[in-house]
Design a protein around this motif. Structure first.
Motif, PDB file in Angstrom:
ATOM      1  N   LEU A   1       2.157  -6.608 -22.463  1.00  0.00           N
ATOM      2  CA  LEU A   1       1.576  -8.212 -21.229  1.00  0.00           C
ATOM      3  C   LEU A   1       2.776  -9.236 -21.503  1.00  0.00           C
ATOM      4  N   TRP A   2       3.785  -9.609 -22.831  1.00  0.00           N
ATOM      5  CA  TRP A   2       4.106 -10.589 -22.914  1.00  0.00           C
ATOM      6  C   TRP A   2       5.840 -10.718 -22.080  1.00  0.00           C
ATOM      7  N   SER A   3       5.800  -9.456 -21.341  1.00  0.00           N
ATOM      8  CA  SER A   3       7.322  -9.009 -21.055  1.00  0.00           C
ATOM      9  C   SER A   3       7.165  -8.797 -19.175  1.00  0.00           C
ATOM     10  N   TYR A   4       8.182  -9.615 -19.195  1.00  0.00           N
ATOM     11  CA  TYR A   4       8.534  -9.705 -16.978  1.00  0.00           C
ATOM     12  C   TYR A   4       9.508  -9.974 -16.802  1.00  0.00           C
ATOM     13  N   ASP A   5      10.474  -9.453 -15.627  1.00  0.00           N
ATOM     14  CA  ASP A   5      11.528  -9.215 -15.063  1.00  0.00           C
ATOM     15  C   ASP A   5      10.938 -10.197 -13.857  1.00  0.00           C
ATOM     16  N   THR A   6      10.952 -10.602 -13.054  1.00  0.00           N
ATOM     17  CA  THR A   6      10.805 -10.662 -11.762  1.00  0.00           C
ATOM     18  C   THR A   6      12.212 -10.451 -11.104  1.00  0.00           C
ATOM     19  N   ARG A   7      13.838 -10.281 -11.749  1.00  0.00           N
ATOM     20  CA  ARG A   7      14.661 -10.225 -11.055  1.00  0.00           C
ATOM     21  C   ARG A   7      14.519  -8.721 -10.773  1.00  0.00           C
ATOM     22  N   ASP A   8      13.657  -7.870 -11.388  1.00  0.00           N
ATOM     23  CA  ASP A   8      13.870  -6.662 -10.229  1.00  0.00           C
ATOM     24  C   ASP A   8      12.438  -5.931 -10.373  1.00  0.00           C
ATOM     25  N   THR A   9      11.411  -6.713 -10.430  1.00  0.00           N
ATOM     26  CA  THR A   9      10.048  -6.245 -10.882  1.00  0.00           C
ATOM     27  C   THR A   9       8.945  -7.245  -9.396  1.00  0.00           C
ATOM     28  N   SER A  10       8.368  -7.217  -8.903  1.00  0.00           N
ATOM     29  CA  SER A  10       7.612  -7.796  -7.450  1.00  0.00           C
ATOM     30  C   SER A  10       6.211  -8.102  -8.261  1.00  0.00           C
ATOM     31  N   ARG A  11       5.791  -8.696  -7.675  1.00  0.00           N
ATOM     32  CA  ARG A  11       3.808  -8.929  -8.508  1.00  0.00           C
ATOM     33  C   ARG A  11       3.306  -8.176  -8.285  1.00  0.00           C
ATOM     34  N   ASP A  12       3.383  -6.945  -6.588  1.00  0.00           N
ATOM     35  CA  ASP A  12       2.936  -5.538  -6.866  1.00  0.00           C
ATOM     36  C   ASP A  12       2.952  -4.921  -7.677  1.00  0.00           C
ATOM     37  N   GLN A  13       3.845  -4.560  -8.374  1.00  0.00           N
ATOM     38  CA  GLN A  13       4.917  -4.027  -8.793  1.00  0.00           C
ATOM     39  C   GLN A  13       4.139  -4.279 -10.162  1.00  0.00           C
ATOM     40  N   GLN A  14       4.571  -5.444 -11.374  1.00  0.00           N
ATOM     41  CA  GLN A  14       3.825  -6.178 -12.030  1.00  0.00           C
ATOM     42  C   GLN A  14       2.412  -5.506 -12.787  1.00  0.00           C
ATOM     43  N   LEU A  15       1.370  -5.920 -11.439  1.00  0.00           N
ATOM     44  CA  LEU A  15       0.054  -5.615 -11.441  1.00  0.00           C
ATOM     45  C   LEU A  15      -0.572  -4.097 -11.675  1.00  0.00           C
ATOM     46  N   ALA A  16       0.781  -3.112 -10.428  1.00  0.00           N
ATOM     47  CA  ALA A  16       0.691  -1.498 -10.921  1.00  0.00           C
ATOM     48  C   ALA A  16       0.492  -1.180 -12.338  1.00  0.00           C
ATOM     49  N   GLY A  17       1.512  -1.587 -12.635  1.00  0.00           N
ATOM     50  CA  GLY A  17       2.073  -1.606 -14.674  1.00  0.00           C
ATOM     51  C   GLY A  17       1.042  -2.144 -15.179  1.00  0.00           C
ATOM     52  N   MET A  18       0.908  -2.838 -14.882  1.00  0.00           N
ATOM     53  CA  MET A  18      -0.020  -3.075 -16.258  1.00  0.00           C
ATOM     54  C   MET A  18      -1.734  -2.489 -16.177  1.00  0.00           C
ATOM     55  N   ARG A  19      -1.601  -2.655 -14.364  1.00  0.00           N
ATOM     56  CA  ARG A  19      -3.402  -1.542 -14.297  1.00  0.00           C
ATOM     57  C   ARG A  19      -2.832   0.129 -14.944  1.00  0.00           C
ATOM     58  N   GLU A  20      -2.166   0.190 -15.239  1.00  0.00           N
ATOM     59  CA  GLU A  20      -1.951   2.103 -15.773  1.00  0.00           C
ATOM     60  C   GLU A  20      -2.442   1.735 -17.356  1.00  0.00           C
ATOM     61  N   TRP A  21      -1.842   0.444 -17.830  1.00  0.00           N
ATOM     62  CA  TRP A  21      -2.568   0.058 -19.441  1.00  0.00           C
ATOM     63  C   TRP A  21      -3.989   0.424 -19.314  1.00  0.00           C
ATOM     64  N   MET A  22      -4.741   0.639 -18.752  1.00  0.00           N
ATOM     65  CA  MET A  22      -6.250   0.266 -18.553  1.00  0.00           C
ATOM     66  C   MET A  22      -7.013   1.328 -18.689  1.00  0.00           C
TER      67      MET A  22
END
Length: 231
Positions: A101-122
């Motif tokens: 949750l405290w890590s991200y990288d806008t250089r290679d990850t889109s907003r949709d990808q960020q959400l998709a990745g976070m959703r996998e943890w739910m």
């Protein structure tokens, strides 16, 4: 302390489970699992939001409707968001989730990808999954785009995780209560390092209280982010 995903930051971290369904989820989890004493401790205390090192103030973002269950996985990969680990111990899983949750990288990850990745943890159990408390961290598309323009990125180091005292006390008083949903309350502390173009950057301590579901014989999953930190 208040935390906010940085500049152009991910929105207020856990600003609140504001609508009726989230309130119902919190009431269900806390009442069934913890007792009223634990609920009071969990829902009180300082707010928990990400800090924005370069913006003048917090940026308002849209939070999904509280009636929404976790949406189906979109047809996008998860970019730099790590896959959830196969861990069946609540504190270990919560520490891994906090680091994600405290890590991200806008250089290679889109907003949709960020959400998709976070959703996998739910958790996949809609009764206990408060996706809005997790997805509500992610800023709107315009703000994410501004972050990407600055090559903004963050890494995190977790220092420790533990069960809050109120949770341990409630569990000791009624050990069988946990067997309804097997949701554990875990507080995690750590530090976030943020960087952007031209050598910009900063670091800040982080703290978050998570609801983690760990049913016997199954890997743990994230259920929700509490609206305040309980130590």
């Amino acid at each position: 302390m208040r935390n906010r995903f940085p500049t152009l930051s991910l929105s207020s971290y856990g600003v609140g489970w504001s609508a009726n369904r989230r309130i119902a989820i919190v009431a269900l989890v806390v009442t069934v699992l913890l007792t009223i004493a634990a609920a009071v401790a969990w829902l009180s205390g300082s707010g928990n939001a990400h800090r924005d090192p370069t913006a003048a103030g917090p940026a308002a973002t849209h939070s999904p409707s509280s009636s929404e269950a976790p949406a189906p996985k979109p047809e996008v990969d998860s970019g730099s968001v790590p896959k959830p680990p196969q861990i069946s111990e609540p504190v270990a899983y919560a520490k891994a989730a906090a680091q994600m949750l405290w890590s991200y990288d806008t250089r290679d990850t889109s907003r949709d990808q960020q959400l998709a990745g976070m959703r996998e943890w739910m958790t996949k159990e809609p009764t206990y999954a408060d996706w809005a408390s997790v997805s509500g961290q992610v800023p709107d598309p315009l703000l994410w785009s501004r972050m990407a323009d600055q090559d903004q990125q963050a890494t995190a180091r977790v220092t420790e995780g533990h069960y809050p005292g109120a949770f341990k006390q409630a569990l000791a008083e009624d050990p069988s209560a946990i067997t309804e949903a097997y949701i554990y309350v875990v507080t995690v502390n750590g530090k976030q390092q943020i960087a952007w173009k031209k050598g910009g950057g900063g670091a800040e301590d982080r703290a978050v209280t998570l609801a983690v579901q760990c049913r016997p014989g199954h890997d743990c999953a994230l259920a929700a982010i509490a609206p305040s930190v309980t130590q």
